[in-house]
Structure formats: C-alpha cells, structure tokens
Enzyme design. Structure first.
Site, short mmCIF file in Angstrom:
data_model
loop_
_atom_site.label_atom_id
_atom_site.label_comp_id
_atom_site.label_asym_id
_atom_site.label_seq_id
_atom_site.Cartn_x
_atom_site.Cartn_y
_atom_site.Cartn_z
N CYS A 86 14.09 37.39 -8.28
CA CYS A 86 15.16 37.55 -7.30
C CYS A 86 15.69 36.22 -6.75
O CYS A 86 16.84 36.13 -6.33
CB CYS A 86 14.67 38.43 -6.16
SG CYS A 86 13.73 39.87 -6.73
N HIS A 89 20.69 38.19 -1.98
CA HIS A 89 20.15 39.03 -3.05
C HIS A 89 20.28 40.50 -2.66
O HIS A 89 19.86 40.91 -1.57
CB HIS A 89 18.69 38.67 -3.31
CG HIS A 89 17.95 39.66 -4.15
ND1 HIS A 89 18.37 40.03 -5.41
CD2 HIS A 89 16.81 40.37 -3.89
CE1 HIS A 89 17.53 40.93 -5.90
NE2 HIS A 89 16.59 41.15 -4.99
N ASN A 122 20.04 46.93 -8.04
CA ASN A 122 19.40 45.62 -7.91
C ASN A 122 19.20 45.04 -9.31
O ASN A 122 18.33 45.47 -10.06
CB ASN A 122 18.06 45.79 -7.19
CG ASN A 122 17.28 44.49 -7.04
OD1 ASN A 122 17.55 43.51 -7.72
ND2 ASN A 122 16.29 44.50 -6.16
#
Length: 334
Positions: A113, A259, A289
């Site tokens: 991430c 993020h 995501n």
C-alpha cells in the site's frame, strides 16, 4: 528536482459487482457491502493475467497517451507483491517487452500500500544523484489470486490493477520532501504465510482469529482491527512530519489523495485529522482497493476531472502491509 510527467493506469476486463458477490454470501446485502467498504464493483485479473501483464498494459497506455518514446526511459522500477517469477525480476522482463533500452536499469521492489510513495522517493533520489533522468514507475498487484474463496471481507475490498508514472527532470507536479516509516512488528497482521522460502509448501492449516475471521496459512490474511489501529497511529504523525519537512501549514494543502484502503478507514482518518470533506479524495466505487496503485489511480482521476489544478499543493500517502507507510507533497506547477 524531480517531477511527475505522466500518469496512466490499467484495470482488467473482468468485473465482479456486489450483486454477483452477495450471491455467494447471502447473509450480506448489496447495500451493506457498499456502505461498509465503499465498493460497488472491482476488477479481477484473468486466470492467465499476471501483475507483469497488467504493468505492461499500463505502461503502453502511458506511452500512447502522452507520446512517450520507450527509448527515453533510463530506469524502470516495478512495485509488486505478486511477481511473475521468484526470479528474474519482472521489471527485467518488462524492459524487453516494452522496448526500453538495455542501457536502462530495471528492478522489482516488494511493497504494498505504501509502494507508490516509496517508488517516488527512490526515483527522486536517483534523479538527484544524476543516475537517471526518466524513471518509469510501475505498480501492479493481483491480490485476488491470494484470497480464499470464502474470504468475503477481503474479496469485497480488493481489486486488481496496475498504474504507470513517469518521473523526470521536468513535468507537471514537483515532488517534495518525504516522510517514510516501517513497523515490522506488525508483519503478521497482513500476510501470506506460505509459498516463499520460510514455508515453501502449502500447509492447509487455518485458525479463527479473535474477530471471527479465518486465517488460512496458504492465503492472504488481514487482521482488520490491528491494521485500522496502526493506521490511526501512523497517519496523523506522518502528516505532521510532512508539513514540517515541506515547511507548510494545514491550510496550505489544497487536496489530499491517500491510499484507498476502504471507505470506513478513510472517513475515520479524515475525521480524526480534522480534514475538510471537500479536500479529501474517496473513490473506491468502481476499482476497490488496488493496493500500490490506488494513489496513482486517484491522482489520474483527479487530473482528468479537474479536481486538482495548476497551482495546487497536494498531500499523498500510502499505508498498510509491512507494516509500512509513506507520504510526500506534490506541487502542481503546470
């Protein structure tokens, strides 16, 4: 100085909607998934489609969209935790497939991430040292290949995708100072335990954690509560450090692109950090995501929709698996 000169991304053709997902998990509803994680649909890599394949498509899209000659690239880096091979580096394979000169350096780096921000930091350092002038940063992930079919939480959150970013000696966004951090004591909170050298063969073992989630050794496991708490500790401190290093005040930040972990986490970060809703990017609806690609996808979305404009100062950050986090400031000069 180092600048972002171009951004593009690629999403796989296969799309799984919430309607399709809840057929497998009738205890859920379409509305519950959308409300909890902010995702209506997510793209999944085809069975024979790898992170390297997706990164190639993102790079080719970048070259076409911005009229970039692959022969101008003098360094290629790929952020992925799902490489095509243990060796060689997928970046080496991509150098050949993309027609980038053999005089260019190429390497993979294993981050999730936070990987986009770390890539920008490395690219800026390489340019400052005179080692490279045009760095192609690629991010690509196929987390869905690591998910157990019964893992409804993570299957609702994660989407596959890739992004490409050209970082150069000139461009439309100047890259500022960085804040980076690591806490490896939380490594087990987001992990695939088998497949690599520590435990090469599958074990078939699984246990239930205190949140009622099944932890399969052979598939991706995320301790959601621990990751959530880590984020609420790390992100505010990182933001304070970033402002100090870049000699900025809160009111000088025009927009935030963080993020895209999930909607609940982003909403909580925004409230805890007292950030105005209109300045804070949240858009996982059609992508989910995508791990290391979320920040670049978000920046591209903001540019295409003129949410970010010339003269804006933007804070970006990534945080998660590792545990790892990083942020920087982008000043949009063009």
């Amino acid at each position: 100085m180092a600048f972002i000169k171009a951004i593009s991304y690629y999403l796989p053709e296969k799309v799984v909607t919430n309607e399709e997902l809840v057929k497998e998990f009738p205890e859920w509803s379409v509305e519950k998934v959308a409300q909890k994680v902010g995702v209506d649909s997510r793209h999944l890599a085809a069975e024979d489609e790898t992170a390297g394949d997706m990164a190639e498509k993102a790079a080719r899209k970048l070259f076409e969209e911005y009229g970039i000659d692959p022969k101008s690239i003098d360094l290629l880096m790929l952020c992925t935790q799902s490489p095509d091979y243990f060796l060689p580096s997928t970046a080496c394979v991509l150098q050949d497939r993309l027609g980038i000169p053999t005089s260019a350096g190429a390497f993979d780096y294993n981050l999730g991430c936070s990987g986009c921000v770390y890539g920008m930091a490395m690219a800026k350092g390489l340019i400052a040292a005179g080692i490279a002038k045009n760095v192609l940063l690629l991010t690509a992930e196929t987390y869905n290949k690591y998910l157990h079919p019964s893992d409804k939480s993570n299957r609702s959150i994660f989407g596959d995708g890739a992004a490409a970013c050209l970082i150069s000696t000139e461009g439309f966004a100047e890259i500022g100072e960085f804040s980076l951090g690591t806490d490896g004591s939380g490594a087990n909170n987001l992990i695939v335990k088998t497949g690599a050298s520590r435990q090469k063969s599958p074990t078939g073992r699984f246990v239930e954690d205190e949140e009622g989630h099944i932890w399969y050794d052979d598939y991706l496991y995320m301790h959601g509560g621990a990751i959530f708490n880590f984020t609420l500790d790390a992100v505010p401190a990182m933001m304070k450090d970033l402002l100090e290093k870049n000699k900025l005040d809160n009111d000088q930040i025009d927009y935030y692109v963080f993020h895209q972990a999930n909607k609940f986490m982003l909403d909580t970060i925004r409230k805890v950090c007292l950030l105005p809703k209109e300045k804070f990017y949240v858009n996982l609806t059609a992508t989910g995501n995508t791990v290391s690609s979320t920040v670049l996808i978000g920046l591209k979305d903001c540019l295409d929709n003129q949410i970010i404009k010339k003269g804006d100062t933007v804070m970006i950050s990534g945080f998660g698996v590792g545990l790892s986090w990083g942020g920087t400031i982008l000043r949009f000069v063009k």
